[in-house]
Every structure is written in structure tokens, then in C-alpha cells.
Design a protein around this motif. Structure first.
Motif, mmCIF file in Angstrom:
data_model
loop_
_atom_site.group_PDB
_atom_site.id
_atom_site.type_symbol
_atom_site.label_atom_id
_atom_site.label_comp_id
_atom_site.label_asym_id
_atom_site.label_seq_id
_atom_site.Cartn_x
_atom_site.Cartn_y
_atom_site.Cartn_z
ATOM 1 N N UNK A 275 0.832 -1.203 0.000
ATOM 2 C CA UNK A 275 0.000 0.000 0.000
ATOM 3 C C UNK A 275 0.866 1.253 0.000
ATOM 4 N N UNK A 276 1.982 1.206 0.715
ATOM 5 C CA UNK A 276 2.883 2.351 0.804
ATOM 6 C C UNK A 276 3.674 2.581 -0.482
ATOM 7 N N UNK A 277 4.136 1.500 -1.109
ATOM 8 C CA UNK A 277 5.122 1.628 -2.191
ATOM 9 C C UNK A 277 4.518 1.500 -3.586
ATOM 10 N N UNK A 278 3.588 0.570 -3.777
ATOM 11 C CA UNK A 278 3.170 0.224 -5.140
ATOM 12 C C UNK A 278 2.434 1.364 -5.852
ATOM 13 N N UNK A 279 1.360 1.971 -5.278
ATOM 14 C CA UNK A 279 0.666 3.030 -6.038
ATOM 15 C C UNK A 279 1.562 4.219 -6.405
ATOM 16 N N UNK A 280 2.285 4.823 -5.418
ATOM 17 C CA UNK A 280 3.160 5.932 -5.841
ATOM 18 C C UNK A 280 4.297 5.478 -6.742
ATOM 19 N N UNK A 281 4.784 4.239 -6.547
ATOM 20 C CA UNK A 281 5.854 3.734 -7.404
ATOM 21 C C UNK A 281 5.411 3.592 -8.844
#
Length: 444
Positions: free
Chosen positions: A234-240
Motif C-alpha cells: 500500500x505504501x510503495x506500489x501506487x506511488x511507485x
């Protein structure tokens, strides 16, 4: 109130037919949010309070959702701490007090993630139906909420959970949001044309937050496999995905994936829970103190690109009824659109069709020659411009505004407010009389 909130305010105040016409031209990605605010203003036109109240309530709901996630994954203490940490984030506080859609999207994504966990732990289909409906609504509020589907897919892979029911729900979300995706893709050049590719500072911020999340998930005494499998994607995938995709087509702004902070809050809540009780309380207090300057900063006009309220107040002080008004560039018309009474007493020298009549946010402007003719017939002009040093639009209409003011007018006063300038120009009369007119205005 800054320029984006001003756009929300004036769009939501349009009659329903004209609002729908606007969405067919631009800002379809915010369409459902504008319709919600249209309903809010129909019930109670409470100014800035009404504009921001949905975001305040949505942030409270999102913080409660983070708490519910933490409780389900690691116990009530983790949940309470995660919810508190989420509320302490300056970015959370900033968009809680802003009349835009990002707080509502965050609440929708957080609670959809909660329904995902309930669906994984239940044989019933109701949780999956709720998951699909809620996430589809969140995507209609802002379509980049759909990126969380990739995070949820990674969660299922890390937990080695079955994919079938999730796949059906995810497919339903994509089908539901497809019409919005098609419309917004056609509007992309107008919608995101102001964006450039991610800067080095954006990359460093993304990498720093991701590294912090990875660090919290890798400390053996602090880690929890299930919570990490939910929080880290949730922390990394969408903004990544968004920042990497922006290398091809610029579309990255961190607020578009604000909901990713819920993942960091879950990891931080678990880390604080693993500490002894007295140390955990002390750590929360220290975190609040450390973030206090940033929390205070997001409550100032300087935390936004400009201050529409200050611009309007300055124009009200400097202008006289019937003065000409000029926006340089034309898109700065949004500074006065939320103040119809003030705007109506001025003569917009470049306007051809109003925003509502032209189905746009800033209206359409007259040809360059006509703008010049109208300017030369106006004795006094109030110009609203960007701060010094900003790039100048090369369009003929903008060039003729600048050139005519420079050659045929004299500046009689300039007031700088945050993110803007209000400049008073007087038409050059016979030699000797201009100085008296400027001095008279300055004395007033």
C-alpha cells in the motif's frame, strides 16, 4: 483558499446542467466530487467551512479505518497507535483542510482495504461485494485510486491467498471505472498539461518514505508478516507505479496517491506497539513534537501555491467600480471566480465567453487585436499576475496584454501577496498629468 479550491468552489456552484457540460470538456476526473459539493452547497452554502467539511469528515473516517486495519492485523493497541500516527502526518492534515477530493479517496481506499481483509477471512460474498462497490466509488472520485488494486494483488501474492473472488471484484471495479478512464484520457492534455516529469526532489522523497517503510518491516523484533504484506505494498506500489509511469507521460503528484500514507502509519503503529508501554507513549509524544512545525506550516497560506482570499481582498481595496481587469495569464481568472460580486464590478477586458458559457474553468478570451483595442479604450486597469520570475505564456493573447501595458500604461501601484501580484495601471494621458493621478491614488 488557493486556486484549486477556488476551482472546486466555482464548479460546484454552477447549475447542474452547466456542471455536467464542464465535465464533458475538462475535469471529468473530479466529476463525482464536484457533484457531491454541488449537493453540499445546495443544502448549505457555508463558504469555506462547507467547502472543506467533507474533507474533514473523510479524514476522520480514514483515520478510523487505519485504526480498524491495525486492530484486525495486530491488535487494538497497534490500531490506536496507527490511527494516531496517520492523523499526525502533516500531509494528512493538509488535505483534511482542503476542498479537494484526496481525503475522500483516502477514506475509500482505506476502508476498501479493510473489506479486503474481511473477505479473505470469510466465506461470505458480502465483503467482496462491498469491497468492489466501495473501491469503484473511490475510483470515480479520483481514478488513480485504481492503483491500489496492484497493491492488493501483491498483498494476496505475499500471503499466498486465493485470487478468484478478489479477481472478480477487481474486474468489476475496472469495468465500472472504464467510462471515466476513457473520458479523462481524452481530456489528459488539458487536465495534466501543466505537469512536468518528476523532479529529483520528488524521487528522493518517494525513495526516502519507501526506505523508511522497508526499514520498519525488516526489524525482526518489530515485524509482522501479515501486517507487512498489507502495509508495504500500500505504501510503495501506487506511488511507485505513478512516478515511474510519469517518465513516459507526466502524471505524478504525491497527493494523487495520498492514501499510500496509510501503509506507513500501519508500520509505524506496529513498531510503536512493540516498544514497552512507557517508551511507546514517549515516542508518540516525540513524534508529535517533531512534526509540530510542519503541522503548523500546513495551516498557513504559504503551504499552498497562492492565496485566493488575499488576492480578492487586495483587488477589493485597490479597484473602483468599472475598472478594467486583466489576467496574466488567462488561467489566473480562477482567482476571482469564487467572488462573483467583486468580479462583476470590474470589466474583464479579454473575456470572450464566461467559464460557464464556454464549458471551461477559466473562460475563453478574445483575439489579440480585440484585447489591444479594449485595453487602449480603458483608462485604468487592475492586472492580476504571477509572481516575478515565473515563465510567461508565449500565446499571442498574452503577449499583446504585456506589450500594450508596457507601451501605453504606467504602473501606479503593485501589491505582492502570496503566489500573486495585483498591479494598478493607468493609461498614459497628456504629459504632466500622470504623476498627479498616481500620487493621488497612492495617498488614498
Amino acid at each position: 483558499m488557493w486556486r484549486d479550491e477556488s476551482v472546486t468552489c466555482q464548479a460546484a456552484h454552477r447549475p447542474l446542467g452547466r456542471l455536467l457540460a464542464l465535465l464533458g470538456h475538462i475535469d471529468a476526473v473530479h466529476g463525482l466530487y464536484y457533484l457531491l459539493l454541488h449537493g453540499v452547497f445546495a443544502l448549505w452554502d457555508g463558504g469555506l467551512v462547507a467547502l472543506r467539511l467533507p474533507s474533514v469528515l473523510a479524514t476522520a473516517l480514514a483515520a478510523a479505518g487505519v485504526g480498524a486495519l491495525g486492530t484486525r492485523l495486530a491488535g487494538p493497541r497497534t490500531g490506536v497507535l496507527a490511527g494516531v500516527v496517520f492523523a499526525l502526518f502533516p500531509a494528512t492534515q493538509q488535505y483534511a483542510q482542503e476542498g479537494r477530493s484526496y481525503a475522500l479517496v483516502t477514506a475509500g481506499v482505506v476502508w476498501a482495504t479493510y473489506l479486503l481483509l474481511r473477505g479473505l477471512g470469510s466465506a461470505g460474498r458480502g465483503w467482496w461485494a462491498g469491497y468492489g462497490v466501495l473501491l469503484a466509488v473511490a475510483c470515480w472520485v479520483h481514478e488513480f485510486a485504481a492503483l491500489v488494486l496492484c497493491a492488493h494483488a501483491m498483498t494476496l501474492w505475499l500471503l499466498r491467498m486465493p485470487w478468484r473472488r478478489w479477481g472478480v471484484a477487481a474486474a468489476g471495479v475496472l469495468v465500472a471505472v472504464a467510462p471515466l478512464a476513457v473520458i479523462s484520457a481524452r481530456q489528459a492534455d488539458r487536465q495534466l498539461g501543466w505537469l512536468g516529469r518528476p523532479s529529483l526532489a520528488m524521487w528522493l522523497a518517494f525513495l526516502a518514505v519507501s526506505a523508511l517503510g522497508l526499514l520498519l518491516s525488516r526489524v525482526p523484533s518489530l515485524s509482522d508478516r501479515t501486517l507487512t504484506a498489507v502495509a508495504l505494498p500500500l505504501l510503495i506500489v501506487p506511488p511507485g507505479l505513478l512516478i515511474t509511469g510519469s517518465l513516459l507521460k507526466p502524471c505524478y503528484v504525491d497527493r494523487y496517491v495520498l492514501y499510500a500514507l496509510a501503509g506507513l502509519a500501519l508500520l509505524a503503529g506496529l513498531a510503536l506497539d512493540r516498544l514497552p508501554a512507557h517508551l511507546g507513549r514517549a515516542a508518540v509524544c516525540l513524534l508529535a513534537l517533531a512534526l509540530l512545525p510542519a503541522s503548523l506550516a500546513v495551516r498557513t497560506p504559504e503551504s499552498r501555491k497562492d492565496d485566493v482570499v488575499a488576492v480578492a481582498q487586495t483587488v477589493r481595496k485597490l479597484s473602483r467600480p468599472g475598472d478594467g481587469v486583466l489576467f496574466l495569464p488567462a488561467r489566473r481568472r480562477e482567482w476571482l471566480m469564487s467572488y462573483p460580486t467583486l468580479y462583476a464590478r470590474l470589466n474583464d477586458l479579454a473575456l470572450a465567453r464566461s467559464p460557464a458559457a464556454s464549458r471551461t474553468l477559466q473562460g475563453t478570451e478574445l483575439p489579440a487585436d480585440t484585447i489591444r483595442t479594449r485595453l487602449l479604450a480603458t483608462p485604468r486597469v487592475i492586472a492580476l499576475t504571477d509572481p516575478d520570475g515565473q515563465p510567461l505564456d508565449p500565446f499571442p493573447e498574452e503577449s499583446v496584454k504585456r506589450r500594450t501595458l508596457r507601451e501605453h500604461f504606467q504602473e501606479c501601484g503593485r501589491v505582492r501577496v502570496w503566489g500573486a501580484q495585483v498591479v494598478v495601471y493607468v493609461r498614459k494621458p497628456a504629459p504632466g498629468s500622470l504623476a498627479l493621478r498616481c500620487q493621488y491614488r497612492e495617498r488614498r
